[in-house]
Each structure stands twice: as C-alpha cells, then as structure tokens.
Design a protein around this motif. Sequence first.
Motif, short mmCIF file in Angstrom:
data_model
loop_
_atom_site.label_atom_id
_atom_site.label_comp_id
_atom_site.label_asym_id
_atom_site.label_seq_id
_atom_site.Cartn_x
_atom_site.Cartn_y
_atom_site.Cartn_z
N MET A 14 0.83 -1.21 0.00
CA MET A 14 0.00 0.00 0.00
C MET A 14 0.87 1.26 0.00
O MET A 14 0.54 2.25 -0.66
CB MET A 14 -0.93 0.01 1.22
N ILE A 15 1.97 1.21 0.72
CA ILE A 15 2.84 2.39 0.81
C ILE A 15 3.40 2.75 -0.57
O ILE A 15 3.38 3.91 -0.98
CB ILE A 15 3.96 2.16 1.85
N VAL A 16 3.87 1.75 -1.31
CA VAL A 16 4.46 2.04 -2.63
C VAL A 16 3.36 2.44 -3.63
O VAL A 16 3.52 3.40 -4.40
CB VAL A 16 5.30 0.84 -3.13
N PHE A 17 2.25 1.74 -3.59
CA PHE A 17 1.10 2.07 -4.45
C PHE A 17 0.66 3.53 -4.22
O PHE A 17 0.48 4.30 -5.17
CB PHE A 17 -0.04 1.09 -4.11
N LEU A 18 0.55 3.90 -2.97
CA LEU A 18 0.08 5.24 -2.63
C LEU A 18 1.16 6.31 -2.87
O LEU A 18 0.85 7.39 -3.39
CB LEU A 18 -0.34 5.24 -1.15
N ALA A 19 2.40 6.01 -2.52
CA ALA A 19 3.48 6.99 -2.73
C ALA A 19 3.60 7.33 -4.22
O ALA A 19 3.80 8.50 -4.59
CB ALA A 19 4.80 6.43 -2.21
N ASP A 20 3.43 6.34 -5.08
CA ASP A 20 3.48 6.57 -6.53
C ASP A 20 2.34 7.50 -6.95
O ASP A 20 2.49 8.31 -7.85
CB ASP A 20 3.37 5.21 -7.23
N TYR A 21 1.22 7.39 -6.30
CA TYR A 21 0.04 8.20 -6.65
C TYR A 21 0.12 9.63 -6.11
O TYR A 21 -0.29 10.57 -6.78
CB TYR A 21 -1.22 7.49 -6.13
N ILE A 22 0.63 9.78 -4.90
CA ILE A 22 0.56 11.12 -4.26
C ILE A 22 1.87 11.88 -4.23
O ILE A 22 1.92 12.99 -3.70
CB ILE A 22 0.03 11.04 -2.80
N GLU A 23 2.97 11.32 -4.77
CA GLU A 23 4.24 12.06 -4.67
C GLU A 23 4.02 13.51 -5.13
O GLU A 23 3.15 13.75 -5.97
CB GLU A 23 5.35 11.31 -5.44
N PRO A 24 4.79 14.47 -4.59
CA PRO A 24 4.48 15.89 -4.79
C PRO A 24 4.43 16.36 -6.24
O PRO A 24 3.83 17.39 -6.54
CB PRO A 24 5.59 16.62 -4.03
N GLY A 25 5.00 15.59 -7.17
CA GLY A 25 4.97 15.98 -8.58
C GLY A 25 3.67 15.62 -9.28
O GLY A 25 3.44 16.02 -10.42
N ARG A 26 2.79 14.86 -8.64
CA ARG A 26 1.54 14.42 -9.27
C ARG A 26 0.50 15.53 -9.20
O ARG A 26 0.35 16.19 -8.16
CB ARG A 26 0.97 13.19 -8.56
N ASN A 27 -0.25 15.67 -10.26
CA ASN A 27 -1.35 16.65 -10.20
C ASN A 27 -2.63 16.13 -10.83
O ASN A 27 -3.34 16.88 -11.49
CB ASN A 27 -0.91 17.98 -10.82
N PHE A 28 -2.91 14.83 -10.65
CA PHE A 28 -4.19 14.31 -11.14
C PHE A 28 -5.34 15.02 -10.41
O PHE A 28 -5.17 15.42 -9.26
CB PHE A 28 -4.41 12.81 -10.81
N PRO A 29 -6.52 15.08 -11.08
CA PRO A 29 -7.69 15.58 -10.35
C PRO A 29 -7.94 14.66 -9.15
O PRO A 29 -7.89 13.44 -9.29
CB PRO A 29 -8.84 15.47 -11.36
N GLY A 30 -8.15 15.25 -8.01
CA GLY A 30 -8.46 14.43 -6.83
C GLY A 30 -7.25 14.03 -6.00
O GLY A 30 -7.39 13.44 -4.93
N VAL A 31 -6.05 14.36 -6.47
CA VAL A 31 -4.87 13.90 -5.73
C VAL A 31 -4.76 14.58 -4.36
O VAL A 31 -4.32 13.96 -3.39
CB VAL A 31 -3.57 14.07 -6.57
N GLU A 32 -5.22 15.83 -4.26
CA GLU A 32 -5.16 16.54 -2.97
C GLU A 32 -5.98 15.81 -1.91
O GLU A 32 -5.57 15.70 -0.76
CB GLU A 32 -5.67 17.98 -3.12
N GLU A 33 -7.15 15.34 -2.34
CA GLU A 33 -8.03 14.61 -1.42
C GLU A 33 -7.33 13.33 -0.93
O GLU A 33 -7.37 13.00 0.26
CB GLU A 33 -9.34 14.26 -2.15
N VAL A 34 -6.66 12.65 -1.86
CA VAL A 34 -5.96 11.41 -1.48
C VAL A 34 -4.77 11.72 -0.57
O VAL A 34 -4.51 11.01 0.40
CB VAL A 34 -5.51 10.61 -2.73
N ARG A 35 -4.07 12.83 -0.84
CA ARG A 35 -2.96 13.24 0.04
C ARG A 35 -3.45 13.49 1.46
O ARG A 35 -2.81 13.08 2.43
CB ARG A 35 -2.29 14.53 -0.48
#
Length: 195
Positions: free
Chosen positions: A121-142
């Motif tokens: 889960m940590i690697v799955f999530l880190a890949d999704y929320i790392e600070p360079g990501r800007n998908f819609p909804g990423v702030e909510e996941v962070r």
Amino acid sequence: MKCEEAIGIVKKYLPEKRLQHTLRVADTAALLADKYFADKEKAVLAAIFHDYCKYRPLEEMKRCIIESDLPKDLLEYHPELWHGPVAAVLIAREHGIQDREIRLAIQYHTTGRAHMSLLEMIVFLADYIEPGRNFPGVEEVRAMAEKDIIQACYQASKNTIQHLMRKGEPIYPDTFYAYNELTKRLNGGSVFGRK
Ligand code: DGI
Ligand code: FE
Ligand code: FE
C-alpha cells in the motif's frame, strides 16, 4: 542493498524526469513508512526500483512475462501494466534482490491487488501522491494519506478506475480486486456497500 547503490543502478535506466519522480516516490514512501510503522528501508528500496523497467523494450518485457512465473494475462492488457511485474522479476535476476515483500510492492505498484500488505500500500500510494503528481483528486488522497492509508488507497484505486473508464480503457482484474477488497476493509469486512 543501500539506497545510494540502488539509486546508482536505476539512474542508468531512467531519463532525468523519471528519476526525479522515483526520488520523490522514495521520499514519500519513507514518510508513509514512518507514519504507519512499516519497514522504512524496504519501503525506500521498493520505491527506488518501482519503475526500474519502465523503459525496457516491449519485446524484452514480453519475453520476461512468458519465461517467468508472472501471470500471462498481462499480455492481453496494456503494456503500461508490464513494467512493475517485470521489474519484480528482474531485480532478483539482475541485482540479487530476493525479498518477497519488496518484490510484491514493486510487482503490484500500478494496479494494486486484493489483500495488499502495508508495504504494498505504501508504494502504491506513494506513486500516486508524490508531490509531482497533479491528477484531479490527488489533494483529497494526500489528505487521506495523513490519516488512513486504507481509505487513501481506496480513493486512489477508485479515481484510477473512474479515469480509465472515462477513457474507455480496459481495466486489469487486479485493479478491480484492489478496489473491491479495500471497500470491504473500510466496511469492516462487509460485502455490502455502505449505507
Ligand atoms: O509508472 P507510473 O507512470 O509512475 O505510474 P503507474 O505505474 O501507476 O501507472 C502507469 C499507468 O497505468 C497509468 O497511466 C495508469 C495506468 N493503469 C493503472 N491501472 C490500469 C492502468 N491501465 C489500464 N489499461 N488498466 C489498468 O487496470
Ligand atoms: Fe509505474
Ligand atoms: Fe511511478
């Protein structure tokens, strides 16, 4: 393996932008490992190698899937899904990294799967929320990642499925299995949805 050595290896295989993404995933994985009391060394090592095979020739990845014990149904899905499973096999073959938890965290970093371990889960999530990501909804996941890693992974997998469906892309079964099983964990094991 020390993380400096690991970075030295992946550097040779990744263009600068992807290397920077990788380093941000490693930093994010380290923060999550601290927060959720996971093995930080393993989390960082898995993060450093997670996109190790992103730029391997398709033919080489295909051969690796055919010749290894990786699931063959990957070949029926988008080649974008191959780099995690192939990296899981090749880090053992090419660098002697045999740790099962690290291998699984790398293997499933793109799709997730049912019953992910904390490290996965940590690697799955880190890949999704790392600070360079800007998908819609990423702030909510962070924000969720600060409080509840299961809810954050649930939301990330839900967002990914919605995004893929909007584009009319086929979805790999493990992507659905991850979403379904995380839903159940949030509902305390119930197979019925929340009221
Ligand atoms: O390697 P990265 O770009 O850092 O990120 P990744 O490994 O999470 O994702 C690579 C791509 O795979 C991303 O655009 C989303 C896509 N993806 C994730 N799950 C599925 C998927 N694509 C398809 N077709 N099916 C899936 O189940
Ligand atoms: Fe990836
Ligand atoms: Fe990545």
